[in-house]
Design a protein around this motif. Structure first.
Motif, short mmCIF file in Angstrom:
data_model
loop_
_atom_site.label_atom_id
_atom_site.label_comp_id
_atom_site.label_asym_id
_atom_site.label_seq_id
_atom_site.Cartn_x
_atom_site.Cartn_y
_atom_site.Cartn_z
N VAL A 6 -18.58 25.42 2.74
CA VAL A 6 -18.52 26.72 2.07
C VAL A 6 -17.11 26.93 1.51
N ASN A 7 -17.00 27.65 0.40
CA ASN A 7 -15.68 27.99 -0.15
C ASN A 7 -15.08 29.12 0.69
N LEU A 8 -14.71 28.75 1.92
CA LEU A 8 -14.21 29.73 2.89
C LEU A 8 -12.71 29.91 2.69
N HIS A 9 -12.32 31.12 2.33
CA HIS A 9 -10.93 31.38 1.97
C HIS A 9 -10.08 31.72 3.19
N TRP A 10 -10.58 32.62 4.04
CA TRP A 10 -9.84 32.90 5.28
C TRP A 10 -10.78 33.29 6.41
N ILE A 11 -10.25 33.17 7.63
CA ILE A 11 -10.88 33.75 8.81
C ILE A 11 -9.93 34.82 9.32
N GLU A 12 -10.50 35.98 9.56
CA GLU A 12 -9.72 37.18 9.89
C GLU A 12 -10.02 37.63 11.32
N GLU A 13 -8.97 37.96 12.05
CA GLU A 13 -9.11 38.46 13.43
C GLU A 13 -10.13 37.64 14.22
N TRP A 15 -5.47 22.07 14.26
CA TRP A 15 -6.85 21.57 14.13
C TRP A 15 -7.28 21.59 12.66
N LEU A 16 -6.98 22.67 11.96
CA LEU A 16 -7.33 22.76 10.54
C LEU A 16 -6.60 21.71 9.72
N ARG A 17 -5.32 21.49 10.02
CA ARG A 17 -4.55 20.49 9.28
C ARG A 17 -5.12 19.09 9.49
N ARG A 18 -5.44 18.76 10.72
CA ARG A 18 -5.97 17.44 11.02
C ARG A 18 -7.32 17.20 10.35
N ARG A 19 -8.08 18.27 10.18
CA ARG A 19 -9.38 18.16 9.51
C ARG A 19 -9.26 18.18 7.99
N GLY A 20 -8.11 18.61 7.50
CA GLY A 20 -7.96 18.78 6.06
C GLY A 20 -8.76 19.94 5.53
N GLN A 21 -9.00 20.95 6.39
CA GLN A 21 -9.81 22.11 6.00
C GLN A 21 -8.88 23.25 5.61
N ASN A 22 -8.93 23.64 4.35
CA ASN A 22 -7.99 24.62 3.81
C ASN A 22 -8.53 26.04 3.96
N VAL A 23 -8.50 26.52 5.18
CA VAL A 23 -8.90 27.90 5.48
C VAL A 23 -7.67 28.65 5.96
N LEU A 24 -7.39 29.80 5.37
CA LEU A 24 -6.25 30.60 5.77
C LEU A 24 -6.57 31.39 7.04
N VAL A 25 -5.54 31.69 7.81
CA VAL A 25 -5.66 32.52 9.00
C VAL A 25 -5.07 33.88 8.67
N ALA A 26 -5.88 34.93 8.82
CA ALA A 26 -5.48 36.29 8.46
C ALA A 26 -5.53 37.19 9.69
N VAL A 37 0.29 32.10 11.00
CA VAL A 37 -0.61 33.02 10.30
C VAL A 37 -0.22 32.97 8.82
N ASP A 38 -1.23 33.02 7.95
CA ASP A 38 -0.99 32.90 6.51
C ASP A 38 -1.03 34.21 5.76
N VAL A 39 -1.86 35.16 6.24
CA VAL A 39 -2.13 36.41 5.52
C VAL A 39 -1.93 37.58 6.47
N LEU A 40 -1.10 38.53 6.08
CA LEU A 40 -0.87 39.74 6.88
C LEU A 40 -1.70 40.89 6.33
N GLN A 41 -2.23 41.74 7.26
CA GLN A 41 -3.24 42.71 6.87
C GLN A 41 -3.02 44.10 7.46
N TYR A 42 -1.80 44.52 7.65
CA TYR A 42 -1.58 45.88 8.12
C TYR A 42 -2.23 46.87 7.16
N ASP A 43 -2.57 48.04 7.67
CA ASP A 43 -3.37 49.00 6.91
C ASP A 43 -2.54 49.66 5.80
N ILE A 44 -3.22 50.04 4.71
CA ILE A 44 -2.55 50.68 3.58
C ILE A 44 -2.28 52.16 3.85
N ILE A 45 -2.98 52.76 4.82
CA ILE A 45 -2.75 54.16 5.17
C ILE A 45 -1.81 54.28 6.37
N TYR A 46 -2.05 53.49 7.39
CA TYR A 46 -1.19 53.45 8.58
C TYR A 46 -0.80 51.99 8.81
#
Length: 383
Positions: A225-232, A247-258, A277-286
């Motif tokens: 699947v064109n899986l871009h990231w896995i979150e929480e 584990w992702l690097r050894r598999r060559g699987q380019n999925v981001l960790v968010a 971690v590749d992607v930070l996701q703090y809230d836009i309101i708090y």
């Protein structure tokens, strides 16, 4: 932000607070840790009057005591020397204040904060994703029927212009037996990917309902699947993140960790700097818009990605479009299809997986002032 235009005699004259009610386009079910999210939504909105003109915006943690203290203050005194809203006023008042400045200068907020990153007057278009794919299938016994339901919901998003989708996973963490829930997660990921097509990006969000081994199992099963990231995937833990990334690097699987939504670890940014971690996701309101202006600049310096969370916040959806102009490595607007009575967002649109931000003053939202005044009397207060 340039605040040199602010006159020293401009003062906050009035603050009014109201709750505006609305609904999602479709009721949202459970996620990995919470029950049914339902259809009803609301926005707590402040109208701030300065020099006879009003700005509207989301507000949180604003007490009547703070409002009494702010009324009569000079606008310039709400900012620091770098043109940023002072910390103590951010969550309570930054949105109506920034909206007021945009309206006064007849500029969209994104032009105020882009800091030379974009050519003035050019359209602002930002990638977005449909965030509405929850556990709406728990009443179904058959995985095939569950997949068809989620494919139908994804198709609704596709018809509205979405091409990228985030899917809630982690059914086995609470709402279903572990094995059955995990197998259904995997089947639904594949089903939604069919709707998105090969170019559509898929994100999955477990709301911490997985552990490390379950995360690996699901990622391995979704390798096609064109899986871009896995979150929480699980509660923040640097040892587990290190294992997963290796584990992702050894598999060559380019999925981001968010990660970063909710009660995130205070160490998360440092772990991201270390490559865990590749992607930070703090809230836009708090913690909010101004916080993201500062954090996004640091993440850009470190080569990290920004994807502020905003699910459940009708106002936050539109704020994301504006903050994107200030952050080079901005990923997506998280789009939750919500209509709020008395808040007109019709100038915005989603098309072919992109979020079009209007060239309108402030945050580009129009408010029904008569309805707002009625809601101040019914659900709010003024100072």
């Amino acid at each position: 932000m340039d605040i040199s235009f602010i006159r020293p005699d401009w003062k906050v004259e009035k603050i009014e607070i109201a709750t505006l009610n609305g609904e999602r386009a479709r009721s949202a079910g459970s996620n990995g840790r919470l029950g049914d999210h339902g259809k009803s939504c609301s926005a707590r909105v402040a109208r701030v009057t300065i020099d006879g003109e009003a700005g509207f915006g989301n507000t949180g943690l604003l007490t009547e005591e703070m409002a009494e203290a702010v009324v009569g203050m000079r606008l310039i005194d709400l900012f620091d020397e770098n043109g940023r809203v002072l910390e103590r006023y951010r969550i309570p008042l930054e949105y109506p204040i920034l909206d007021w400045i945009g309206r006064r200068r007849n500029l969209p907020v994104y032009e105020l904060v882009s800091a030379g990153r974009r050519k003035p007057g050019t359209p602002l278009v930002v990638p977005c994703y449909d965030t509405s794919l929850y556990f709406d299938d728990l009443h179904l016994k058959n995985d095939r029927d569950a997949v068809e339901l989620l494919k139908e919901e994804a198709a609704q998003g596709f018809a509205k212009g979405h091409r990228n989708f985030k899917i809630k996973v982690g059914r086995g963490g609470r709402h279903m037996p572990l094995r059955e829930g995990t197998e259904r997660d995997i089947a639904i990921i594949h089903g939604v990917a069919e709707v998105a097509g090969p170019a559509g990006k898929i994100m999955i969000d477990a709301n911490n309902a997985y552990n490390l081994n379950l995360t690996k199992e699901v990622l391995a099963a979704a390798a096609d699947v064109n899986l871009h990231w896995i979150e929480e995937a699980f509660h923040e833990d640097d040892a587990l993140y290190a294992d997963l990334k290796d584990w992702l690097r050894r598999r060559g699987q380019n999925v981001l960790v968010a990660d970063g939504e909710g009660l995130a670890s205070p160490h998360l940014v440092n772990w991201a700097k270390k490559g865990l971690v590749d992607v930070l996701q703090y809230d836009i309101i708090y913690p909010g818009f101004t916080h993201w202006l500062e954090l996004g600049a640091r993440l850009d310096e470190w080569g990290l990605r920004s994807a502020p969370h905003c699910y459940g916040s009708a106002y936050g959806i539109y704020a994301l479009g504006h903050v994107a102009a200030a952050i080079e490595n901005f990923e997506f607007v998280e789009y939750d299809d919500i209509a709020i009575e008395g808040m007109d967002a019709s100038a915005y649109r989603v098309e072919n997986g992109l979020f079009y931000v209007p060239d309108k003053a402030g945050f580009g939202l129009d408010f029904d002032e008569e309805r707002f005044a009625g809601q101040v009397r019914a659900t709010g207060w003024s100072r």
